[in-house]
Design a protein around this motif. Structure first.
Motif, PDB file in Angstrom:
ATOM      1  N   UNK A   1     -21.027  14.334  -3.387  1.00 45.93           N
ATOM      2  CA  UNK A   1     -20.852  15.484  -2.487  1.00 45.93           C
ATOM      3  C   UNK A   1     -19.450  16.074  -2.588  1.00 45.93           C
ATOM      4  N   UNK A   2     -18.481  15.237  -2.905  1.00 45.53           N
ATOM      5  CA  UNK A   2     -17.100  15.719  -3.001  1.00 45.53           C
ATOM      6  C   UNK A   2     -16.971  16.825  -4.047  1.00 45.53           C
ATOM      7  N   UNK A   3     -17.882  16.869  -4.997  1.00 47.80           N
ATOM      8  CA  UNK A   3     -17.907  17.940  -5.992  1.00 47.80           C
ATOM      9  C   UNK A   3     -18.977  18.983  -5.679  1.00 47.80           C
TER      10      UNK A   3
ATOM     11  N   UNK B   1      -3.666  19.907   6.374  1.00 46.19           N
ATOM     12  CA  UNK B   1      -2.656  18.983   5.859  1.00 46.19           C
ATOM     13  C   UNK B   1      -2.723  17.647   6.595  1.00 46.19           C
ATOM     14  N   UNK B   2      -3.845  17.367   7.232  1.00 44.74           N
ATOM     15  CA  UNK B   2      -3.964  16.135   8.021  1.00 44.74           C
ATOM     16  C   UNK B   2      -4.588  14.985   7.236  1.00 44.74           C
ATOM     17  N   UNK B   3      -5.658  15.245   6.496  1.00 44.92           N
ATOM     18  CA  UNK B   3      -6.396  14.184   5.797  1.00 44.92           C
ATOM     19  C   UNK B   3      -6.277  14.368   4.282  1.00 44.92           C
ATOM     20  N   UNK B   4      -6.019  13.251   3.587  1.00 47.31           N
ATOM     21  CA  UNK B   4      -5.933  13.299   2.135  1.00 47.31           C
ATOM     22  C   UNK B   4      -6.719  12.152   1.520  1.00 47.31           C
ATOM     23  N   UNK B   5      -7.009  12.288   0.244  1.00 55.00           N
ATOM     24  CA  UNK B   5      -7.658  11.234  -0.535  1.00 55.00           C
ATOM     25  C   UNK B   5      -6.732  10.907  -1.701  1.00 55.00           C
ATOM     26  N   UNK B   6      -6.090   9.748  -1.616  1.00 54.12           N
ATOM     27  CA  UNK B   6      -5.114   9.347  -2.639  1.00 54.12           C
ATOM     28  C   UNK B   6      -4.031  10.401  -2.832  1.00 54.12           C
ATOM     29  N   UNK B   7      -3.583  10.959  -1.703  1.00 55.20           N
ATOM     30  CA  UNK B   7      -2.479  11.912  -1.737  1.00 55.20           C
ATOM     31  C   UNK B   7      -2.875  13.348  -2.013  1.00 55.20           C
ATOM     32  N   UNK B   8      -4.192  13.626  -2.160  1.00 59.11           N
ATOM     33  CA  UNK B   8      -4.663  14.979  -2.449  1.00 59.11           C
ATOM     34  C   UNK B   8      -5.346  15.556  -1.214  1.00 59.11           C
TER      35      UNK B   8
ATOM     36  N   UNK C   1     -20.426   7.488  19.735  1.00 57.07           N
ATOM     37  CA  UNK C   1     -21.542   8.342  19.346  1.00 57.07           C
ATOM     38  C   UNK C   1     -20.975   9.521  18.568  1.00 57.07           C
ATOM     39  N   UNK C   2     -21.721  10.008  17.587  1.00 63.56           N
ATOM     40  CA  UNK C   2     -21.215  11.143  16.838  1.00 63.56           C
ATOM     41  C   UNK C   2     -22.088  11.516  15.663  1.00 63.56           C
ATOM     42  N   UNK C   3     -21.600  12.445  14.869  1.00 62.17           N
ATOM     43  CA  UNK C   3     -22.369  12.983  13.759  1.00 62.17           C
ATOM     44  C   UNK C   3     -22.509  11.955  12.641  1.00 62.17           C
ATOM     45  N   UNK C   4     -23.751  11.733  12.234  1.00 63.96           N
ATOM     46  CA  UNK C   4     -24.050  10.839  11.128  1.00 63.96           C
ATOM     47  C   UNK C   4     -23.602  11.492   9.817  1.00 63.96           C
ATOM     48  N   UNK C   5     -23.163  10.710   8.824  1.00 62.56           N
ATOM     49  CA  UNK C   5     -22.758  11.302   7.547  1.00 62.56           C
ATOM     50  C   UNK C   5     -23.820  12.188   6.902  1.00 62.56           C
ATOM     51  N   UNK C   6     -25.092  11.954   7.211  1.00 61.80           N
ATOM     52  CA  UNK C   6     -26.171  12.736   6.605  1.00 61.80           C
ATOM     53  C   UNK C   6     -26.173  14.200   7.028  1.00 61.80           C
ATOM     54  N   UNK C   7     -25.349  14.587   8.022  1.00 62.71           N
ATOM     55  CA  UNK C   7     -25.308  15.995   8.435  1.00 62.71           C
ATOM     56  C   UNK C   7     -24.374  16.823   7.563  1.00 62.71           C
ATOM     57  N   UNK C   8     -23.603  16.191   6.706  1.00 60.78           N
ATOM     58  CA  UNK C   8     -22.586  16.918   5.934  1.00 60.78           C
ATOM     59  C   UNK C   8     -23.171  18.072   5.116  1.00 60.78           C
ATOM     60  N   UNK C   9     -24.278  17.888   4.371  1.00 65.27           N
ATOM     61  CA  UNK C   9     -24.839  19.040   3.639  1.00 65.27           C
ATOM     62  C   UNK C   9     -25.269  20.172   4.564  1.00 65.27           C
TER      63      UNK C   9
ATOM     64  N   UNK D   1     -13.425  13.436   7.946  1.00 67.34           N
ATOM     65  CA  UNK D   1     -12.596  13.503   6.746  1.00 67.34           C
ATOM     66  C   UNK D   1     -13.155  14.479   5.720  1.00 67.34           C
ATOM     67  N   UNK D   2     -14.480  14.475   5.537  1.00 67.28           N
ATOM     68  CA  UNK D   2     -15.096  15.377   4.564  1.00 67.28           C
ATOM     69  C   UNK D   2     -14.913  16.835   4.986  1.00 67.28           C
ATOM     70  N   UNK D   3     -15.064  17.101   6.282  1.00 67.31           N
ATOM     71  CA  UNK D   3     -14.929  18.477   6.767  1.00 67.31           C
ATOM     72  C   UNK D   3     -13.540  19.026   6.468  1.00 67.31           C
TER      73      UNK D   3
END
Length: 321
Positions: free
Chosen positions: A35-37, A121-128, A230-238, A267-269
């Protein structure tokens, strides 16, 4: 024979509509990585873009939002500054009176306690960070961020807001910690409320955190080991990508906990969709106001502190009916 019988039961259920043909809610780490791509908004608004999905708030969208004001009644979505240390508030607001006409306020606002707006500028993945921004860590610590900061939102946010009230849909005052929210829940609410989330909207999802905290007291929440939210399940991302939301907010940092993909939606958002986040909103007054009017859409206005290089800002989002 048993396998055949199970298959027959599943086929019968599908034919009669008693079993969903939707794929399982489980999102594997491998799927999340893909999904990251496949779902990324990097480059969508140019290589130099620093505001991400806020680009979806067009002049036409602002005009639509302005037309939602019928009564001129406004409701805050910010919690009052919490100065009491607790298991879910390890960094309370520090408010000091300096004189009878002057005070000093300090806060480490990120986390699960204080209402704030996350910048890209809050969340990064390996500095990106979003859109491929990869700063030098030492330079950031000395001089703050040069891209993606909250300063990009200095002119404020003005768009259509939509409240999805999951506890109200389920007929409960609040969701129990650890309850996942799926696409089916979001779309069932749309059908019930007569609204549909569309491009450029600010989506707020109520779980009832503050109603539960008022009833039973603080509890361990968020990403902490043993934390439950309680919160949004990862499956809602798409679905979030498909609907092209501009902003996402909730009464906590959006994600369900515990989860095999810790903090996934949050984090994905930020990192891949470029969606700024309103964390820890108090949606109780808004939920009551919306229910009284049977109106779940409103004009959203908000303006962060314009801090150059900032990773976010304390915030007071306002809903106007």
């Amino acid at each position: 024979m048993r396998a055949f019988a199970r298959s027959l039961v599943v086929l019968t259920a599908l034919a009669t509509g008693t079993l969903s043909s939707q794929p399982a809610h489980v999102v594997t780490p491998e799927e999340y990585e893909r999904w990251k791509k496949s779902l990324s908004n990097w480059g969508r608004w140019g290589q130099g873009d620093e505001i991400g999905a806020l680009n979806l708030i067009t002049p036409a969208k602002r005009k639509q939002a302005a037309s939602l004001v019928k009564e001129g009644v406004s409701v805050s979505m910010a919690g009052d500054p919490d100065t009491v240390k607790a298991v879910d508030n390890p960094n309370p607001y520090d408010v000091k009176m300096l004189t009878i006409g002057s005070d000093e306020i300090a806060v480490n606002y990120h986390g699960i306690a204080h209402t704030h707006l996350d910048s890209l500028a809050h969340i990064n993945d390996n500095g990106v960070f979003f859109n491929g921004y990869k700063p030098d860590a030492d330079s950031v610590l000395k001089q703050r961020h040069t891209k993606n900061s909250i300063h990009n939102v200095k002119n404020g946010i003005f768009t259509r807001g939509i409240l999805i009230d999951i506890p109200r849909r389920k007929g409960v005052p609040y969701l129990e910690p650890g309850t996942p929210i799926y696409v089916e829940d979001l779309e069932a609410w749309e059908k019930k409320a007569g609204v549909k989330v569309s491009a450029g909207d600010a989506l707020f999802v109520r779980t009832g955190v503050w109603a539960r905290r008022k009833a039973v007291g603080p509890w361990l929440r968020g990403r902490a080991e043993g934390g439950k939210s309680a919160g949004l399940d990862p499956s809602v991302i798409p679905w979030l990508k498909q609907r092209d939301i501009a902003i996402l907010g909730s009464d906590h940092p959006q994600y369900v906990s515990p989860s095999s993909l810790r903090g996934a939606v949050h984090d994905f958002a930020l990192l891949y969709l470029g969606v700024h986040l309103f964390d820890n909103c108090d949606l109780e007054a808004l939920a009551d106001a919306a229910a009284a009017r049977r109106r779940w859409e409103f004009l959203l206005t908000a303006a962060p502190l314009p801090i150059p290089g900032g990773t976010g800002s304390p915030i007071n989002p306002i809903a106007t009916f």
